[in-house]
Scaffold this active site. Structure first.
Site: not given
Length: 267
Positions: A134, A164
């Site tokens: 992330y 992400k």
């Protein structure tokens, strides 16, 4: 398509309202066609929750989403490696479909190798689950480019499945995609301001963040998302009224029976 699983807090003590998660799942699936969920991330205020709360939120999304959602990915990032590992193990135990981790942001990794070593230790705690990085440098302060992190990452983290990407550096994102075309990585773009431009351009001028996102989701879904947890402040009534008017003008607001109580829970 992934949805950010916003936390559902209600006054007066901003405790999590677990009872509406099933309703939220049904809304996302039936009304929005969303079948993949990212839980306990930024919009979900995951790092403002206790470890026990994060575990319970994950359990509820996995349980309520069973046979309805395709994937439930749990964000397990934390400042403590041990806590990240415990959350990763828990995600595996409850049947989550993947885990994601942000870079630690107090004592920060200072280069790619240090960051990957941290990520590797978390991934190893749930070796059967797909692992996602992330990337959100505006909040972590870790400025290591995502393209650099991805270079050779699968050799060190065999379960690595994707990224992400929550940053405005589109060149970095494009390089991530271009340099990994031969791999079956998933690339999730997570900058809300780059979606539904007409509306976002309007609310950014009013002040836009997690609190305002929760207010907007309450307007759109009719589900009381509640206020944020401190230090965030709830969206003002002025913001909510202006956002509602704009949503109606763009025909984005189909829920006509929104109760004042639902609005008061988030504004």
């Amino acid at each position: 398509m992934y949805c950010l699983g916003t936390s559902l807090l209600h006054p007066p003590f901003r405790e999590i309202n677990f009872s509406v998660i099933g309703q939220y799942v049904d809304y996302l699936v039936k009304e929005q066609g969303v079948k993949n969920i990212f839980v306990n991330g930024t919009t979900g205020e995951g790092l403002s929750l206790s470890i026990s709360e994060r575990r319970r939120v994950a359990e509820e999304w996995v349980t309520k989403g069973r046979n309805k959602l395709d994937q439930v990915v749990i964000h397990v990032g934390a400042l403590s490696l041990k806590e990240s590992q415990e959350l990763a193990q828990h995600a595996a135990e409850i049947g989550a479909d993947g885990i994601a981790v942000i870079a630690p942001f107090f004592l920060k990794p200072w280069n790619k190798d240090v960051l990957i070593n941290f990520l590797k230790e978390v991934a190893a705690a749930a070796p059967a689950l797909p692992f996602y990085y992330y990337h959100i440098p505006a909040l972590t302060g870790v400025k290591i480019r995502a393209e650099e992190v991805l270079d050779g990452i699968q050799e060190k983290i065999p379960t690595f499945q994707g990224l992400k990407f929550s940053d405005t550096d589109l060149l970095d994102f494009a390089q991530c995609v271009d340099q990994n075309r031969q791999r079956q990585f998933a690339f999730l773009f997570g900058v809300d301001e780059f979606c539904i431009q007409r509306f976002i351009n309007f609310v950014v001028k009013l002040g836009f963040g997690v609190s305002q996102t929760k207010a907007i989701m309450t307007l759109v879904s009719g589900i009381p998302m509640g206020p944020p947890r401190l230090p965030l402040q709830k969206a003002s009534r002025e913001f909510t009224d202006n956002a509602e008017a704009k949503l109606r003008s763009l025909d984005f607001l189909s829920f006509n029976d929104l109760k004042d109580g639902n609005l008061e829970a988030c504004s």
